[in-house]
Design an enzyme around this catalytic site. Sequence first.
Site, short mmCIF file in Angstrom:
data_model
loop_
_atom_site.label_atom_id
_atom_site.label_comp_id
_atom_site.label_asym_id
_atom_site.label_seq_id
_atom_site.Cartn_x
_atom_site.Cartn_y
_atom_site.Cartn_z
N GLU A 266 40.68 39.45 50.91
CA GLU A 266 39.69 38.53 50.68
C GLU A 266 40.35 37.90 49.37
OE1 GLU A 266 37.66 37.49 52.25
OE2 GLU A 266 36.70 38.82 53.47
N CYS A 300 35.93 31.07 45.49
CA CYS A 300 37.10 30.96 45.80
C CYS A 300 36.40 29.58 46.93
CB CYS A 300 37.62 32.04 46.45
SG CYS A 300 36.04 32.42 47.37
P1 NAD Z 1 42.36 38.85 39.66
O1 NAD Z 1 43.66 39.10 41.31
O2 NAD Z 1 43.32 38.10 39.32
O3 NAD Z 1 41.62 39.35 40.29
C1 NAD Z 1 41.23 40.83 40.59
C2 NAD Z 1 40.52 41.40 40.18
O4 NAD Z 1 41.78 42.67 40.55
C3 NAD Z 1 40.44 41.85 38.93
O5 NAD Z 1 39.23 43.17 39.13
C4 NAD Z 1 41.58 42.64 38.18
O6 NAD Z 1 41.28 43.18 37.27
C5 NAD Z 1 42.03 42.94 39.63
N1 NAD Z 1 43.22 43.27 39.73
C6 NAD Z 1 44.17 42.46 38.49
N2 NAD Z 1 45.50 43.04 38.92
C7 NAD Z 1 45.51 43.73 39.68
C8 NAD Z 1 46.35 44.93 39.92
N3 NAD Z 1 48.10 45.49 40.24
N4 NAD Z 1 46.52 45.92 40.74
C9 NAD Z 1 44.21 46.31 40.86
N5 NAD Z 1 44.21 45.68 40.47
C10 NAD Z 1 44.44 44.91 40.15
O7 NAD Z 1 41.15 37.49 40.95
P2 NAD Z 1 40.44 37.07 39.67
O8 NAD Z 1 41.03 35.90 38.24
O9 NAD Z 1 39.64 38.23 39.10
O10 NAD Z 1 39.18 36.08 40.61
C11 NAD Z 1 40.06 34.86 40.88
C12 NAD Z 1 40.31 34.49 41.84
O11 NAD Z 1 39.47 35.49 43.26
C13 NAD Z 1 40.21 33.30 43.08
O12 NAD Z 1 41.91 32.89 43.10
C14 NAD Z 1 39.96 32.81 43.65
O13 NAD Z 1 39.80 32.41 45.05
C15 NAD Z 1 39.90 34.67 44.27
N6 NAD Z 1 38.34 34.73 45.17
C16 NAD Z 1 38.52 35.60 46.49
C17 NAD Z 1 37.26 35.67 47.23
C18 NAD Z 1 37.13 35.23 48.08
O14 NAD Z 1 36.59 36.27 49.08
N7 NAD Z 1 38.65 35.18 49.33
C19 NAD Z 1 36.35 35.86 46.61
C20 NAD Z 1 36.31 35.50 44.85
C21 NAD Z 1 37.26 35.10 44.04
#
Ligand code: NAD
Length: 497
Positions: A266, A300
């Site tokens: 997602e 998102c």
């Molecule tokens: P992010 O990708 O920075 O982080 C998301 C999660 O991934 C966090 O728990 C982070 O610690 C972890 N993470 C980061 N790098 C990682 C790695 N290399 N390996 C494993 N885990 C890792 O995103 P964010 O800033 O927390 O959230 C915002 C983003 O999420 C936006 O782009 C938003 O659109 C998206 N989002 C999508 C949905 C959806 O349902 N499509 C819902 C909510 C948020």
Amino acid sequence: MTRTLTTRSASELVRADAAAVARADAVISELSLPGDGIPVTDPATGERIAAVPDVGVDAALEAVAAADAAGRAWAATTPRHRAALLSRWHELIVAHAEELAHLITREMGKTLAEARGEVQYGGDFVRWYAEEAVRPDGGFRGLPGGGASLVVTRAPVGLAVLITPWNFPLAMATRKIAPALAAGCPVVVKPATLTPLTTYYVVELARRAGIPEALIQVVTTSRSAAFSEAVLRDPRARKVSFTGSTPVGKQLMRIAAEGVLRTSMELGGNGPLLVFDDADLDRAVEGAVAAKLRNGGQSCIAANRIYVQRGIADAFVEGFAERLASASVGSGFGSGVAVGPLIDDRAVAEMDALTDVAVAAGAELRTGGAAYDGPGSFFAPTVLDRVPGDSRIANVEIFGPVAAIQRFGDEAEGVARANATEFGLAGYVFTENLDRALNVAEALETGLVGINQGVPSNAAAPFGGVKQSGLGREGGPEGLEEYQSVRFFNIARRETR
Ligand code: NAD
């Protein structure tokens, strides 16, 4: 109007209700967290409110082992047993809705009213999958050429690694944990380090409901890349479900490919919202406000690019800008607050930069456009009209309370511009013409479309994106399938009469 404000005084912000903050802190002390580790801060004040364990790779692999061992017994339980425990968990979420809501507001910043909405939404996934658990899809088919029958059945996919973002700390966790458990899978959950407390609390409620403790392992770590390298390469992991940004999702898919893990992704959005001349103006303004300002724009499925047809544009922009200008900003625990803080100062700097660049490129600032002096990470709800289609703000995920409005001529132009992105999560269309609503909804290259409404998500709906917004669905019956492997038994048949 050109941009004149760069900061506003913090004294304009609505202050927190101290009793509500104290209530949140009482919930945090119930969690019995260690004194040191990864600090968790309140984005409305910048104050450190807790610390969570910073788990290393070895301990993460121990969590995998423990979940895997518990998962074997869990997979052998009956669907009715799993459903009963999930129902009990849902009841506890409802009973502790206020504790959860206060915790969400304290660590994430959203208004208490929105946090209560998230508890309802997040709890609904647990209830939905309690109900779905007892309805596993299957089938019995004859072969076209005869001579055998097929039994089509579903098995739990196995240990699921669940990685969640900070913007909906409860709902993003339950939307994954509940279908995984319903399907018979153990889970390792890694919440975002910015907002881990809600996950700890809701998982504690699952334990109180009688769900075996080892089945849901919560791992918090500051070394997320090392975590995913180790855990996703472990042969016991069979599934990864990630919600977060597209670049991180791509990295995880690369690792998942090595072990051929099932993946649900997602990812980021860049949602278009189209308002046609034949829209009901009030409905369009209300819908756009909801789709833009929910969670302070940190969603998102936020309306990221607002396209308004020329005939209604002036009236829409006026009504919309008025609504954003009057939205009060402050602590999520403040009375009447519509927009809480952004998650951190980096997000505020990004809103500032996006607004600056857009205004320099010719966008008209209709309201807002200013950060607030600290403490806390606040940015004023902002409306930019006549945003040039090639400016940065028209092409990136904004993730804050800044609305970028563009104008368009006919339906074909509106749809073409809405689809001119590699993302495809949510889209919105406002029109009173049913044919147009359905035609445009079908033409939008997105996984979901809000028609005359700005809040399309529901536990019953198969949420997810197309294009680079992701793979797989969460919610609805489809969300359960993400944690199931389809199998078949071919039963040879001999004529006996
Ligand atoms: P992010 O990708 O920075 O982080 C998301 C999660 O991934 C966090 O728990 C982070 O610690 C972890 N993470 C980061 N790098 C990682 C790695 N290399 N390996 C494993 N885990 C890792 O995103 P964010 O800033 O927390 O959230 C915002 C983003 O999420 C936006 O782009 C938003 O659109 C998206 N989002 C999508 C949905 C959806 O349902 N499509 C819902 C909510 C948020």
